[in-house]
Design a protein around this motif. Structure first.
Motif, PDB file in Angstrom:
ATOM      1  N   VAL A 162     -78.537 -51.969 -67.733  1.00  0.00           N
ATOM      2  CA  VAL A 162     -77.840 -52.843 -67.961  1.00  0.00           C
ATOM      3  C   VAL A 162     -77.001 -53.882 -67.688  1.00  0.00           C
ATOM      4  CG1 VAL A 162     -75.129 -52.771 -67.914  1.00  0.00           C
ATOM      5  CG2 VAL A 162     -76.031 -50.960 -67.648  1.00  0.00           C
ATOM      6  N   ALA A 166     -78.271 -57.666 -70.336  1.00  0.00           N
ATOM      7  CA  ALA A 166     -76.817 -58.256 -70.519  1.00  0.00           C
ATOM      8  C   ALA A 166     -77.266 -60.014 -69.792  1.00  0.00           C
ATOM      9  CB  ALA A 166     -76.136 -58.051 -69.138  1.00  0.00           C
ATOM     10  N   THR A 206     -68.289 -58.289 -69.453  1.00  0.00           N
ATOM     11  CA  THR A 206     -68.946 -57.700 -70.767  1.00  0.00           C
ATOM     12  C   THR A 206     -70.138 -56.734 -69.756  1.00  0.00           C
ATOM     13  OG1 THR A 206     -68.504 -59.433 -72.160  1.00  0.00           O
ATOM     14  CG2 THR A 206     -70.075 -57.354 -72.747  1.00  0.00           C
ATOM     15  N   ALA A 207     -70.841 -57.343 -68.719  1.00  0.00           N
ATOM     16  CA  ALA A 207     -71.879 -56.440 -68.524  1.00  0.00           C
ATOM     17  C   ALA A 207     -71.018 -55.597 -67.489  1.00  0.00           C
ATOM     18  CB  ALA A 207     -72.764 -57.188 -67.603  1.00  0.00           C
ATOM     19  N   ASP A 254     -68.100 -53.921 -67.407  1.00  0.00           N
ATOM     20  CA  ASP A 254     -67.718 -53.404 -68.093  1.00  0.00           C
ATOM     21  C   ASP A 254     -68.698 -52.139 -67.883  1.00  0.00           C
ATOM     22  OD1 ASP A 254     -65.463 -51.597 -69.508  1.00  0.00           O
ATOM     23  OD2 ASP A 254     -66.627 -52.621 -71.643  1.00  0.00           O
ATOM     24  N   ALA A 255     -69.662 -52.412 -68.405  1.00  0.00           N
ATOM     25  CA  ALA A 255     -70.528 -51.544 -69.212  1.00  0.00           C
ATOM     26  C   ALA A 255     -71.367 -50.614 -67.874  1.00  0.00           C
ATOM     27  CB  ALA A 255     -72.199 -52.522 -69.750  1.00  0.00           C
ATOM     28  N   ARG A 264     -68.431 -48.570 -67.021  1.00  0.00           N
ATOM     29  CA  ARG A 264     -68.594 -46.908 -67.784  1.00  0.00           C
ATOM     30  C   ARG A 264     -70.321 -46.547 -67.728  1.00  0.00           C
ATOM     31  NH1 ARG A 264     -64.456 -47.616 -71.763  1.00  0.00           N
ATOM     32  NH2 ARG A 264     -63.579 -49.463 -72.051  1.00  0.00           N
ATOM     33  N   GLN A 265     -70.743 -46.768 -67.452  1.00  0.00           N
ATOM     34  CA  GLN A 265     -72.009 -46.148 -67.987  1.00  0.00           C
ATOM     35  C   GLN A 265     -72.752 -45.299 -66.304  1.00  0.00           C
ATOM     36  OE1 GLN A 265     -75.906 -48.060 -69.950  1.00  0.00           O
ATOM     37  NE2 GLN A 265     -73.584 -48.616 -71.578  1.00  0.00           N
TER      38      GLN A 265
END
Length: 83
Positions: free
Chosen positions: A27, A31, A54-55, A57-58, A61-62
């Motif tokens: 991830v 990014a 943004t990174a 957040d990913a 979640r991941q």
């Protein structure tokens, strides 16, 4: 605004990187960040506030979906001219 984020994911495994750690690396490296340093005990990335958030957040979640049970984050605002 520019941000620097330091993060770790757990649980640790010193013999083999767990799936959540591999996902975190993927991830962050994918990014649109200006600098990334991935290591066995901590990771650092920096870039614009939008790109970092943004990174992250990913990342959250991941890595949670991949088995992380704890994620530690620390953010710093990078002063203009500081690298």
């Amino acid at each position: 605004m520019r941000l620097r984020v330091e993060f770790t994911t757990e649980p640790f495994d010193l013999d083999e990187a767990p799936p959540h750690a591999l996902v975190a690396r993927e991830v962050i490296e994918a990014a649109e960040l200006d600098a990334v340093d991935v290591g066995p005990f901590g990771n650092t990335a920096e870039g614009s506030a939008d790109a970092v958030l943004t990174a992250v957040d990913a990342l959250l979640r991941q890595t949670l979906e991949s088995g992380a049970t704890r994620i530690s984050l620390q953010f710093n605002v990078i002063a203009e001219g500081e690298a």
